[in-house]
Design a protein around this motif. Structure first.
Motif: not given
Ligand SMILES: [Fe+2]
Length: 174
Positions: A25-31, A92-98
């Motif tokens: 979660a930390f890495t995906a949040g950072l990027l 996925d986090s970059a694409r769908y985080h909103h």
């Protein structure tokens, strides 16, 4: 500042949820905002026009980007992360985080980054043009097994954790 705040918040969300790995979660949040960073670099001159359009029409910043440019930071971030062969959780986090519900098969990492991004935005960590229009998707809390009162606890933990990380940064550069 915003990316680091989101990373720490996503890590704390994962710890409180207990349903996913906090380091992932930390890495995906950072990027998560690589699409926005890329667009800021390459589209600097259009930003002013987008802000004006948003103010005049009351549209969200993302709606303006989709209308004027034909794409938004999530789409750009997802494609960049794919091209750079980053892990699926980062793509996925970059694409769908909103809009985590837009992912055909919901992902807990995306949910953690969504909630982390929301917290970092409303708590003022690097507030951008779209920071005040951030809508938290209720399904995110359900999937993470969290309750609305958990958000306040995570927000308190976030302040403390960021202070600790700032201190450890001073040790790193000392
Ligand atoms: Fe963000």
């Amino acid at each position: 500042m915003h990316s680091h705040g989101t990373a720490v918040a996503a890590m704390l969300v994962a710890q409180r949820s207990g349903r996913l790995r906090d380091d992932e979660a930390f890495t995906a949040g950072l990027l998560h905002d690589i699409g926005k960073l890329a667009m800021n670099v390459w589209l600097e001159r259009k930003t002013e026009a987008l802000i004006q359009l948003s103010t005049l029409n009351g549209w969200s910043f993302v709606e303006c980007e989709r209308t004027v440019l034909g794409y938004d930071p999530g789409q750009v971030g997802g494609r960049l992360a794919e091209r750079w062969n980053l892990p699926l959780s980062v793509i996925d986090s970059a694409r769908y985080h909103h809009e985590p519900d837009e992912r055909p098969d919901p992902s807990l990492v995306v949910d953690a980054v969504h909630l982390g991004d929301y917290l970092a935005s409303v708590l003022g960590f690097g507030l951008g043009a779209d920071g005040l229009q951030y809508a938290l998707q209720p399904n995110t809390l359900v999937r993470l097994g969290l309750h609305p009162q958990d958000i306040d606890r995570i927000a308190d933990d976030l302040e403390r954790e960021r202070r600790l990380q700032a201190e450890s940064f001073e040790e790193i550069v000392a």
